[in-house]
Design an enzyme around this catalytic site. Structure first.
Site, PDB file in Angstrom:
ATOM      1  N   ARG A   1     -20.319 -11.980 -14.243  1.00 56.96           N
ATOM      2  CA  ARG A   1     -21.627 -12.527 -14.670  1.00 56.96           C
ATOM      3  C   ARG A   1     -22.020 -11.959 -16.030  1.00 56.96           C
ATOM      4  NH1 ARG A   1     -25.973  -9.236 -11.005  1.00 56.96           N
ATOM      5  NH2 ARG A   1     -24.736  -7.373 -10.663  1.00 56.96           N
TER       6      ARG A   1
ATOM      7  N   ASP B   1     -14.281   0.540 -11.636  1.00 57.99           N
ATOM      8  CA  ASP B   1     -14.650  -0.545 -12.565  1.00 57.99           C
ATOM      9  C   ASP B   1     -15.988  -0.262 -13.230  1.00 57.99           C
ATOM     10  OD1 ASP B   1     -15.208  -1.070  -9.686  1.00 57.99           O
ATOM     11  OD2 ASP B   1     -16.520  -2.616 -10.496  1.00 57.99           O
TER      12      ASP B   1
HETATM   13  P1  AMP Z   1     -21.102  -4.447  -9.929  1.00 57.96           P
HETATM   14  O1  AMP Z   1     -21.346  -3.996  -8.539  1.00 57.96           O
HETATM   15  O2  AMP Z   1     -22.334  -5.018 -10.585  1.00 57.96           O
HETATM   16  O3  AMP Z   1     -20.438  -3.417 -10.771  1.00 57.96           O
HETATM   17  O4  AMP Z   1     -20.123  -5.680  -9.816  1.00 57.96           O
HETATM   18  C1  AMP Z   1     -18.842  -5.610  -9.248  1.00 57.96           C
HETATM   19  C2  AMP Z   1     -18.113  -6.876  -9.514  1.00 57.96           C
HETATM   20  O5  AMP Z   1     -18.796  -7.974  -8.942  1.00 57.96           O
HETATM   21  C3  AMP Z   1     -17.947  -7.232 -10.975  1.00 57.96           C
HETATM   22  O6  AMP Z   1     -16.731  -7.892 -11.107  1.00 57.96           O
HETATM   23  C4  AMP Z   1     -19.104  -8.159 -11.226  1.00 57.96           C
HETATM   24  O7  AMP Z   1     -18.904  -9.011 -12.310  1.00 57.96           O
HETATM   25  C5  AMP Z   1     -19.134  -8.929  -9.925  1.00 57.96           C
HETATM   26  N1  AMP Z   1     -20.451  -9.476  -9.615  1.00 57.96           N
HETATM   27  C6  AMP Z   1     -21.547  -8.814  -9.191  1.00 57.96           C
HETATM   28  N2  AMP Z   1     -22.574  -9.643  -8.992  1.00 57.96           N
HETATM   29  C7  AMP Z   1     -22.128 -10.883  -9.301  1.00 57.96           C
HETATM   30  C8  AMP Z   1     -22.720 -12.176  -9.310  1.00 57.96           C
HETATM   31  N3  AMP Z   1     -23.970 -12.373  -8.937  1.00 57.96           N
HETATM   32  N4  AMP Z   1     -21.951 -13.200  -9.691  1.00 57.96           N
HETATM   33  C9  AMP Z   1     -20.681 -13.036 -10.061  1.00 57.96           C
HETATM   34  N5  AMP Z   1     -20.062 -11.850 -10.077  1.00 57.96           N
HETATM   35  C10 AMP Z   1     -20.773 -10.776  -9.697  1.00 57.96           C
HETATM   36 MG    MG Z   2     -19.770  -3.229 -12.550  1.00 61.02          MG
END
Ligand code: AMP
Ligand code: MG
Length: 586
Positions: free
Chosen positions: A173, A340
């Site tokens: 996103r 990540d």
């Molecule tokens: P995060 O927990 O924000 O670090 O996200 C972990 C993974 O999930 C990453 O690849 C983000 O891009 C993906 N991600 C989190 N929220 C969304 C969303 N609403 N739509 C698409 N991808 C998401």
């Molecule tokens: Mg992240």
């Protein structure tokens, strides 16, 4: 004495053994067709002018650009790396590249510029704050229109989430817009978060909601002002687009609204950026990325050195130890320390369910989705070590046997690096100069008392800085709520005597200097959940005054400010704050 030393070591420094039996916990948002299929959206051109702009302190004299001459470049990254051969924002497994071309999806409905970081706009982007009053800025910073020079990209990365390899993740996103080289010669990568689907969106909708975006904006700018390496946030734009979220994963799906943060970092590459290449056996690409990162961001490493990857690794180990020690020094718990979310430049990135610890507790877990407390505050150093082990795993294919051995030795030094830095920072927090054998004990003793009395982390250190020696001597803390809590400990008086004696031995010091030194490293204001929550509640009804107030307060966290005092930001947190929960949902 030994017991307390041991406690410090267990609670904060080394942490408990890692629990390997954890379930994989990624994002798991409810995706709704209505709110994420808007490729053909005709967005509302009626942009709101917002009061926030008018309130900005405009000083155009020192800044070079109006928005018209602002441009970014994607050349460097596109020349350095292959791009996904497949086009389009549909979800897929991507191979043999670092980026996929991906266009942001404009948000629906009218857009409102909720707030901007004056510091970023002026000092990094060389923009006049007047420039942000244009409709163009609203469109550029929300993904509705592309900045001149921009070829938007989504980055392919993987990662270990909650201890387990999660495979391909990537910018699901977020959109990289381009690099901006500013008047100081610094190169910054601009990225939108919440700007729509990409090939890496998996089951997500590509969006971010207002509450998490406010937190990202405030969190990153606050951390910067605390002197902690971090990504930055330039602006926060909110929309009318409905976004569905089950905030506490309890089946109660609520309609929220989409928001976009324009964020910046010198590089967005993460440990997971290398991991995916190693896991996929794309070793030439792995080497290419390493060479790029080293050449661009580690100028002290000689590119002709056959040990360059080992040197790079040891620098990341060092800097990561320092970053986590700095987190601990302000009671910051990241919340989701997956690989990540760990930057190769050792800057704090991806603000989600982070939290600033209030009552001192090594088991403080900011993220209610982290059932087993893997990322509790006291485990962060250990988790950092785990993540560095994964980085080493990714470097395996490009290291010789001897270099691998060397890297393992470097890793063994992590705990020591971390402890040294931790000790150094906490000594400064206590205003201690020089080195005395009992310093470690003084720190550990204090933390143990704070834990026993559940004293407020930020304000205990701050009030120790603000109290004069006479005040401390008289043990009258009626006006100092955190110290008052701490002083209920039956060993407090004994500790204080030791502390005052220690200061008394600093010949070339005076109380004023001590207070001054301590106040410059012990903030009075951090982003407490209740503060963010209160600002969010208002932001959700389009009142951004509190987000702005918080931004301004948090940019000078070491200086007592009248408006902040009036808002109660240094007071005992309100009772309702205890019920607040922050989850992974964003
Ligand atoms: P995060 O927990 O924000 O670090 O996200 C972990 C993974 O999930 C990453 O690849 C983000 O891009 C993906 N991600 C989190 N929220 C969304 C969303 N609403 N739509 C698409 N991808 C998401
Ligand atoms: Mg992240």
């Amino acid at each position: 004495m030994l017991g307390i030393r041991c406690l410090l070591a267990c609670a904060l420094v080394a942490g408990a053994d890692l629990d390997k039996d954890r379930n994989l916990l990624g994002f798991c948002e409810t995706a709704d067709q209505d709110c994420h299929s808007h490729d053909d959206t005709v967005w509302d051109n009626k942009r709101q002018t917002n009061a926030a702009r008018a309130r900005l302190d405009v000083n155009s004299a020192n800044h070079t650009h109006q928005l018209g001459s602002f441009r970014v470049s994607c050349k460097k990254l596109l020349e350095a790396f292959p791009v996904d051969e497949v086009d389009g924002n549909f979800v897929r497994t991507v191979k043999n590249c670092i980026f996929s071309k991906s266009t942001p999806t404009p948000l629906k409905g009218s857009l409102t510029l909720a707030t901007v970081s004056k510091n970023v706009i002026e000092d990094i982007l060389d923009l006049d704050v007047n420039a942000i009053q244009s409709d163009d800025f609203l469109q550029y910073a929300s993904g509705s229109k592309l900045l001149p020079g921009s070829i938007p990209l989504a980055h392919r990365y993987g990662g270990h989430q909650f201890g387990y390899w999660a495979g391909q993740l990537g910018d699901g996103r977020a959109h990289f817009l381009g690099q901006y080289t500013n008047s100081k010669g610094e190169i910054w990568e601009l990225q939108l978060k919440g700007s729509g689907k990409t090939p890496y969106s998996r089951s997500g909708d590509g969006r971010a909601v207002i509450r998490s975006s406010v937190r990202e904006f405030l969190g990153s700018e606050a951390m910067h002002s605390l002197g902690i390496p971090t990504s930055r946030a330039a602006s926060l734009i909110v929309s009318e687009e409905p976004v569905l979220r089950d905030q506490f994963y309890n089946g109660k799906v609520k309609k929220e609204r989409g928001a976009v943060v324009l964020r910046l970092a010198k590089s967005w590459f993460r440990i997971g950026s290398l991991e995916i290449l190693a896991q996929a056996g794309e070793i030439d690409l792995l080497r290419k990325m390493l060479d790029f990162v080293i050449a661009e961001h580690f100028p002290s490493v000689n590119m002709n050195d056959p040990d360059k990857y080992l040197v790079f690794f040891s620098m990341v180990v060092n800097e990561t130890a320092h970053m986590i020690a700095q987190w601990m020094s302000v009671g910051f718990a990241h919340g989701v320390c997956n690989t990540d979310n760990f930057s190769l430049l050792s800057i704090t990135i991806d603000y989600g369910p982070f939290g600033f610890m209030e009552s001192y507790d090594p088991n403080f877990i900011p993220n209610t989705s982290d059932d087993e407390g893997r990322y509790r505050i006291g485990a962060q150093a250990n988790v950092g070590l785990f993540n560095l082990e994964k980085l080493l795993g990714a470097l395996g294919p490009v290291l010789t046997v001897k270099q691998l051995q060397g890297a393992k030795t470097v890793l063994k030094g992590f705990a020591d690096l971390y402890q040294k830095r931790f000790h150094q920072i906490f000594k400064a927090k206590l205003g201690l100069r020089g080195d005395e054998e009992e310093d470690e004990y003084l720190i550990a003793y204090l933390l143990k008392m704070m834990e026993d009395t559940r004293s407020d982390f930020t304000m205990t250190f701050r009030q120790l800085s603000e109290a004069s020696v006479q005040q401390l001597d008289s043990r009258d803390f009626t006006q100092m709520w955190a110290l008052n809590d701490l002083s209920s400990h039956n060993l407090f008086s004994e500790w204080l005597s030791m502390y005052l004696l220690r200061h008394g031995r600093q010949d070339d010091d005076c109380d004023e200097d001590r207070q001054h030194r301590m106040k410059s490293v012990n903030p009075r204001y951090v982003v407490r959940n209740w503060m963010a929550e209160s600002a969010i509640r208002k932001a959700e009804v389009n009142d951004f005054s509190e987000v702005e107030l918080l931004y301004h307060v948090l940019t000078s966290p070491y200086i007592t400010q009248e408006t902040a005092e009036e808002a109660g930001y240094a007071a005992r947190p309100p009772l309702w704050a205890q019920r607040l929960k922050v989850s992974c949902s964003s």
